[in-house]
Enzyme design. Structure first.
Site, mmCIF file in Angstrom:
data_model
loop_
_atom_site.group_PDB
_atom_site.id
_atom_site.type_symbol
_atom_site.label_atom_id
_atom_site.label_comp_id
_atom_site.label_asym_id
_atom_site.label_seq_id
_atom_site.Cartn_x
_atom_site.Cartn_y
_atom_site.Cartn_z
ATOM 1 N N THR A 8 0.858 -1.185 0.000
ATOM 2 C CA THR A 8 0.000 0.000 0.000
ATOM 3 C C THR A 8 0.901 1.245 0.000
ATOM 4 O OG1 THR A 8 -0.194 0.185 2.423
ATOM 5 C CG2 THR A 8 -1.777 -1.246 1.286
ATOM 6 N N SER A 11 3.262 4.414 -4.390
ATOM 7 C CA SER A 11 3.719 5.520 -5.235
ATOM 8 C C SER A 11 4.620 6.501 -4.495
ATOM 9 C CB SER A 11 2.516 6.267 -5.826
ATOM 10 O OG SER A 11 1.709 6.815 -4.797
ATOM 11 N N GLY A 13 7.893 7.604 -1.820
ATOM 12 C CA GLY A 13 9.330 7.301 -1.848
ATOM 13 C C GLY A 13 9.688 5.971 -1.214
ATOM 14 N N ILE A 14 9.206 5.720 -0.005
ATOM 15 C CA ILE A 14 9.489 4.455 0.665
ATOM 16 C C ILE A 14 8.771 3.311 -0.044
ATOM 17 C CG2 ILE A 14 9.158 3.143 2.796
ATOM 18 C CD1 ILE A 14 9.644 5.718 4.352
ATOM 19 N N GLY A 15 7.519 3.538 -0.448
ATOM 20 C CA GLY A 15 6.761 2.502 -1.135
ATOM 21 C C GLY A 15 7.416 2.065 -2.438
ATOM 22 N N SER A 138 6.726 4.419 12.640
ATOM 23 C CA SER A 138 7.540 5.641 12.719
ATOM 24 C C SER A 138 8.217 5.716 14.078
ATOM 25 C CB SER A 138 6.661 6.880 12.527
ATOM 26 O OG SER A 138 7.343 8.058 12.895
ATOM 27 N N TYR A 151 -0.171 12.046 14.773
ATOM 28 C CA TYR A 151 0.638 11.092 14.014
ATOM 29 C C TYR A 151 1.331 10.118 14.968
ATOM 30 C CZ TYR A 151 4.129 9.429 10.627
ATOM 31 O OH TYR A 151 4.929 8.658 9.819
#
Length: 243
Positions: A8, A11, A13-15, A138, A151
């Site tokens: 998921t 699109s 950076g990490i994905g 995180s 967050y």
């Protein structure tokens, strides 16, 4: 026979880095995105051309209540070998600055949707009695951060989701872990000025931000057989920051 993975938020950076590492390892991929269709299409084509794997893009807004249904419908009853729960966004500001809508969207995106999507995917995985799930958490889910209170709260909830689910699924041969990055050089850092980013880097013992590929390597490890006896863990990838 090729293994099938869902990523998921593919699109971002990490994905993108996670997806490339999985494709390089031979996984066929279901690449989820929300708004950035062009990035998802480009990634899909690149991975198929470079690594010869089958790729498919799936759209769904996981910050909305009906997003899980859309993503689940696209997956159907396919049994996944790997699930990477990577969709996320941050909010920088005081608690008193957040609207009710923003709070609802963040809780849906980071807590409700990962829970509900995983619930929908589990029956097929349980039939196989195999698979691995990795959530991208995180550092703030472990330590908390001023001006990122919501967050921090949602990422902390993700961490406990991982630990509890790992205990429930271990007898069925399904492992559940999380990777907890510190500051990563992605567009999410765009809220900070160059000077602020340099100050953050100076505060990190290793003296720099992480590259997305370094987070992806940790994910790949946790999904691999090299981590066959690891479950319920939050793997910090933070350069020694706030340890």
């Amino acid at each position: 026979m090729s293994k099938l993975a869902l990523v998921t938020g593919s699109s971002g950076g990490i994905g993108q880095s996670i997806s490339e590492k999985l494709a390089e390892s031979g996984f066929d991929l279901l690449l989820h995105y929300n708004a950035n269709k062009q990035a998802a299409v480009s990634l899909s084509e690149k991975l198929a051309d470079t690594y010869g794997v089958h790729t498919e893009i799936i759209q769904g807004d996981l910050s909305a209540p009906d997003g899980v249904q859309a993503v689940s419908a696209s997956i159907g009853g396919r049994a996944l070998d790997a699930v990477v729960l990577n969709s996320g966004q941050s909010f920088h500001g005081l608690v008193t600055d957040m609207s009710d809508e923003a709070v609802q969207d963040m809780v849906q995106l980071h807590v409700s949707s990962p829970f509900l999507l995983t619930r929908n995917l589990l029956p097929a995985m349980l039939l196989k009695k195999a698979g691995a799930i990795v959530a991208i958490s995180s550092i703030w889910g472990e330590t908390g951060a001023s001006c990122e209170v919501l967050y921090s709260m949602t990422k902390g909830a993700q961490n406990l989701f991982v630990k509890a689910l790992a205990k429930e699924l271990a007898p069925s041969g399904i492992r559940v872990n999380a990777v907890s990055p510190g500051a990563v050089k992605t567009k999410m850092m765009g809220a900070f000025s160059q000077e602020e980013e340099e100050m953050i880097a100076e505060d990190i013992p290793m003296g720099r931000l992480a590259a997305p590929e370094e987070v992806a390597d940790a994910v790949l490890f946790l999904l691999s057989e090299k981590a066959s006896y690891i479950t319920g863990q939050i793997l910090s990838v933070n350069g020694g920051w706030h340890c």
